[in-house]
Write a protein that holds these residues in place. Structure first.
Motif, PDB file in Angstrom:
ATOM      1  N   LYS A   1     -41.806  -9.409 132.999  1.00  0.00           N
ATOM      2  CA  LYS A   1     -42.765 -10.397 132.502  1.00  0.00           C
ATOM      3  C   LYS A   1     -43.848  -9.807 131.604  1.00  0.00           C
TER       4      LYS A   1
ATOM      5  N   ASP B   1     -43.539 -15.478 140.439  1.00  0.00           N
ATOM      6  CA  ASP B   1     -44.708 -16.183 139.935  1.00  0.00           C
ATOM      7  C   ASP B   1     -45.716 -16.280 141.066  1.00  0.00           C
ATOM      8  N   TYR B   2     -46.956 -16.537 140.745  1.00  0.00           N
ATOM      9  CA  TYR B   2     -48.015 -16.494 141.749  1.00  0.00           C
ATOM     10  C   TYR B   2     -47.930 -17.605 142.775  1.00  0.00           C
TER      11      TYR B   2
ATOM     12  N   GLY C   1     -50.416 -15.183 136.348  1.00  0.00           N
ATOM     13  CA  GLY C   1     -49.359 -16.072 136.815  1.00  0.00           C
ATOM     14  C   GLY C   1     -48.211 -15.377 137.509  1.00  0.00           C
ATOM     15  N   PHE C   2     -48.199 -14.035 137.550  1.00  0.00           N
ATOM     16  CA  PHE C   2     -47.097 -13.315 138.173  1.00  0.00           C
ATOM     17  C   PHE C   2     -47.619 -12.299 139.174  1.00  0.00           C
TER      18      PHE C   2
ATOM     19  N   TYR D   1     -42.614 -23.073 136.866  1.00  0.00           N
ATOM     20  CA  TYR D   1     -42.119 -22.624 138.162  1.00  0.00           C
ATOM     21  C   TYR D   1     -40.621 -22.355 138.058  1.00  0.00           C
TER      22      TYR D   1
ATOM     23  N   SER E   1     -39.597 -17.341 142.645  1.00  0.00           N
ATOM     24  CA  SER E   1     -39.105 -16.326 141.727  1.00  0.00           C
ATOM     25  C   SER E   1     -37.680 -16.671 141.340  1.00  0.00           C
TER      26      SER E   1
ATOM     27  N   ASP F   1     -47.619 -26.377 135.623  1.00  0.00           N
ATOM     28  CA  ASP F   1     -47.410 -24.975 135.304  1.00  0.00           C
ATOM     29  C   ASP F   1     -45.913 -24.731 135.219  1.00  0.00           C
TER      30      ASP F   1
END
Length: 168
Positions: free
Chosen positions: A108, A138-139, A129-130, A166, A143, A164
């Motif tokens: 990323k 992702d946060y 965000g990760f 996802y 994943s 966002d």
């Protein structure tokens, strides 16, 4: 043409008795890395550029200009290294350090930071965000290997979620 293989090693012992080692690999003539500049310096000795890189914890490579009219060299410290994304630039000399980040292990577009205390240790600094050791998740906890089944699942499991991107 002077070829120089230099291992710059400096031991700074602390309570854990660590020794930081940066080994510069063979220089590459006519190349420079752009877009990763930490700092530019003007030095009276070309070799001092490697010493400045050593003292900077995030420096992974350097670009050195030909000697300028004033007898100095322009030294550019970079926060990335390796052989990818080098520009052809006459007169420039590119040096990079041996470190695990040269293989681009982080995902990323994360920033890889080698420890220089051990040949194999590094840390991925994840972009916004990760998360995860290599920034694969992702946060929100989803994943590529653990995707959500739908947007409804994201909202059900994380009511605070906003619009966002996802993994589904």
């Amino acid at each position: 043409m002077r070829l120089l293989l230099v291992a710059v090693a400096f031991c700074s012992f602390t309570k854990t008795e660590c020794c930081k080692v940066k080994q510069f690999l063979e220089p590459i003539q006519g190349k420079a890395l752009r877009g990763h500049l930490i700092k530019s310096l003007f030095l009276k000795q070309e070799e001092m550029c490697q010493a400045h890189c050593f003292m900077n914890d995030i420096c992974q490579s350097i670009n050195v200009s030909p000697q300028l009219d004033n007898g100095q060299w322009k030294c550019e410290l970079n926060d990335a290294g390796g052989l990818d994304n080098l520009n052809d630039e006459a007169g420039q000399v590119y040096y990079f350090t041996k470190n695990p980040c040269n293989s681009s292990p982080c995902a990323k577009n994360a920033t890889c930071r080698p420890s220089f205390l051990d040949d194999d240790n590094y840390t991925c600094v994840c972009p916004k965000g990760f998360t995860g050791a290599m920034c694969h998740e992702d946060y929100k906890g989803y994943s590529a290997s653990n995707p959500a089944s739908s947007c409804a699942e994201v909202l059900e499991n994380r009511p605070e979620s906003k619009s966002d991107a996802y993994y589904l």
